[in-house]
Design an enzyme around this catalytic site. Structure first.
Site, short mmCIF file in Angstrom:
data_model
loop_
_atom_site.label_atom_id
_atom_site.label_comp_id
_atom_site.label_asym_id
_atom_site.label_seq_id
_atom_site.Cartn_x
_atom_site.Cartn_y
_atom_site.Cartn_z
N GLU A 160 0.82 -1.21 0.00
CA GLU A 160 0.00 0.00 0.00
C GLU A 160 0.86 1.26 0.00
O GLU A 160 0.51 2.25 -0.66
CB GLU A 160 -0.95 0.00 1.20
CG GLU A 160 -1.85 -1.21 1.31
CD GLU A 160 -2.75 -1.44 0.11
OE1 GLU A 160 -2.62 -0.74 -0.92
OE2 GLU A 160 -3.59 -2.34 0.15
N TYR B 104 -0.67 -7.11 -11.77
CA TYR B 104 0.25 -7.13 -10.65
C TYR B 104 1.53 -7.90 -11.01
O TYR B 104 2.62 -7.34 -11.08
CB TYR B 104 -0.37 -7.81 -9.43
CG TYR B 104 -1.55 -7.13 -8.81
CD1 TYR B 104 -1.41 -6.31 -7.69
CD2 TYR B 104 -2.84 -7.34 -9.28
CE1 TYR B 104 -2.50 -5.70 -7.08
CE2 TYR B 104 -3.94 -6.74 -8.69
CZ TYR B 104 -3.76 -5.92 -7.58
OH TYR B 104 -4.85 -5.33 -6.99
#
Length: 568
Positions: free
Chosen positions: A325, A408
């Site tokens: 994050e 990703y």
């Protein structure tokens, strides 16, 4: 996250779910619809949002003042807001609008101006609304409110709006390029709850059993604006940046988690130092690096990253969720994709930063182990980039024909291959230009920006001094991986690249022969090597090149068969 990679996410805490909810329109349920002409003709200068959040009724009431600068004549203003949040009042520069001037059939709210707005003029529209906002059934993978409770029964509330968009709780331009230059947030909650918000804290007022917290953030990503409400405790500190500035560190956590929160807080500075050393200055050093404990797994809300990983470190000895994050402060909030089709720039870079961090923390074994974990997850069914404008769910969802998890892991491995092809200097110069708009960033000489795949390709070409069109075409715009065909005739080893869709692929390949590395240039897509008698050899021994590998394909097929059998 952005929505967390499935190869990493072990699961999420259950969210409160309303038994019946009015359905979202398809328009509201998908962030990134093409902007209206009225939205393309304005600069979104400021949002001033007052929001009262009532845990007892799971309802909100909002009062939003939105200021726009027109670049062309306008007769109406367009923003997005879920039609299930009824409009109570709307005005333009203080003039109240009659009901016929307000239209919101599908989630795009049009406000007809009392008088036309000239190019170069500003206007402020005010919108009051209320209602029961949409509830997330599986946050953060679907977006909306989570109305949860702490262990001792106190309200614990969070929003996650990446997929469906900011319009689930405030009137906004729900597009990656819809950022306001400034947002002021005034969030009212029952005492003694705490609101952990975006940007800088500007104080708190308390009256009649309610608290109003004031926050201000610059250039917030639209889905990065978040509500985080609970009976929070606070850890505070400072990070002495290698760039000479001091960055406020803040961690909001639930009572009883003091020791765990302190352990997570101890990871802030080492992670910041890694990112600043590898990429450049923390983008929001004049605001804060903030983290808040949430009843869902996580989300990269700008300067207030959501964290719900239960304070569990990976076997590598770090908190992978916090790291992922945090990466999005650079790749997502500082540099925001111009279109959802470019989402791999957020997730691919964010995912590649993790093996790089492990290499720094632990060494080569953990670095390669993480890369191999990523490699096993690839589907390669859909190109990472389509070259067409996309809505967010059309990128994230396999069922909608999107690349899904490949943005990703495949994105990460594409970047790893690129770095090995052009070298660290060129790779990180191109990366810094993508993130900051300059390859020599310093605090104060950059601002948040939008990036695109085409732009990054240009930066990589310029940094490396070569045309890399063949590389990006093969890896980003085609689904199948390049195949390296091996032929052995006596002592002659011949290698040749094969693309499913044809085309040139002059990717160099290393071959280890009896412990010595030979590098084949493969300029025309082929290379040949004479082997010593009885030689042992390994192709691409350091796993520098992303390619089709039969053993992984076979393993994936076996895994799929095993899962089908287990379900039957």
């Amino acid at each position: 996250m952005t929505r967390l990679p499935l190869y990493l996410a072990a699961g999420a805490l259950l969210a409160g779910c309303a038994s019946t909810q009015p359905p979202l329109t398809d328009f509201t349920g998908n962030s990134g619809n093409p902007r209206a002409p009225e939205q393309l003709a304005v600069t979104f200068e400021q949002a001033d949002l007052s929001l009262r959040v009532d845990p007892a009724t799971h309802s909100i009431s909002g009062d939003a003042a939105l200021t726009f600068l027109a670049s062309a004549p306008l007769t109406r203003i367009a923003v997005e807001l879920d039609r299930n949040l009824p409009i109570d009042f709307a005005s333009v520069d203080g003039v109240q609008l009659a009901p016929p001037a307000i239209s919101n059939p599908e989630g795009r709210l049009y406000l007809t101006l009392p008088t036309p707005l000239a190019a170069g003029a500003r206007t402020t529209v005010r919108i009051r609304y209320h209602g029961v906002p949409h509830v997330a059934s599986h946050a953060p993978w679907d977006a909306a409110f989570t109305w949860s409770k702490t262990e001792d029964g106190q309200p614990w509330i969070a929003t996650t709006v990446e997929g469906e968009g900011c319009d689930l709780f405030w009137p906004c331009i729900d597009h990656p390029q819809g950022k306001p230059k400034l947002i002021d947030l005034h969030i009212s909650v029952p005492s003694p709850l705490v609101v952990a918000g975006n940007g800088v804290a500007l104080g708190m007022d308390e009256k009649n059993g309610w608290r109003t917290y004031h926050w201000r953030a610059k250039n917030p990503s639209t889905y990065g604006v978040a509500l985080n409400i609970g009976p929070y405790e606070l850890l505070s500190g400072e990070y002495d940046s290698r760039y000479g500035n001091k960055i406020p560190l803040r961690m909001w956590y639930l009572k009883g988690h003091d020791k765990q929160a302190q352990g997570l807080f101890a990871e802030f500075a080492p992670m910041l130092d890694f990112f600043e050393a590898r990429i450049g200055p923390y983008p929001f050093g004049d605001e804060k690096m903030g983290v808040v404990e949430t009843p869902h797994l996580g989300m990269e809300h700008q300067t207030i990253n959501a964290y719900g990983n239960g304070y569990a470190k990976s076997p590598m000895g770090y908190d992978w969720l916090l790291h992922h994050e945090l990466s999005h402060e650079w790749f997502g909030n500082q540099m925001t994709n111009a279109d959802w089709d470019d989402m791999w720039l957020h997730e691919g870079f964010g995912s590649y930063m993790q093996p790089l961090y492990l290499e720094h923390l632990r060494g080569e074994r953990e670095f390669q182990a993480e890369l191999f974990t990523q490699r096993k997850s690839l589907l390669n069914k859909v190109p990472v980039v389509s070259g067409k404008s996309k809505r967010v769910e059309d990128v994230y969802e396999d069922e909608r024909g999107g690349p899904g998890n490949d943005i990703y892991t495949k994105g990460s491995l594409i970047l790893h291959t690129l770095r090995n092809l052009i070298g660290d200097d060129a790779f990180f110069r191109a990366t810094r230009r993508l993130v900051y708009g300059t390859d020599a960033p310093k605090p104060g000489n950059f601002a948040p920006r939008y990036g695109s795949t085409k732009e990054f390709i240009t930066f990589a070409n310029e940094a490396s001094g070569r045309d890399l069109g063949w590389f990006f075409d093969a890896y980003l715009y085609h689904a199948a991986l390049p195949e390296l065909v091996e032929e052995r005739h006596g002592q002659q080893l011949k290698l040749s690249w094969k693309l499913k869709d044809g085309g040139a692929f002059p990717m160099p390949v290393e071959v280890r022969v009896n412990g010595r590395i030979e590098k084949l240039a493969m300029a025309d897509g082929t290379g040949e090597l004479t082997l010593p008698p009885q030689a042992l050899y390994t192709i691409d021994p350091n796993s520098r090149v992303l390619r089709q590998q039969a053993q992984i394909d076979d393993w994936r097929r076996q895994e799929e068969q095993r899962k089908k059998k287990a379900k039957s």
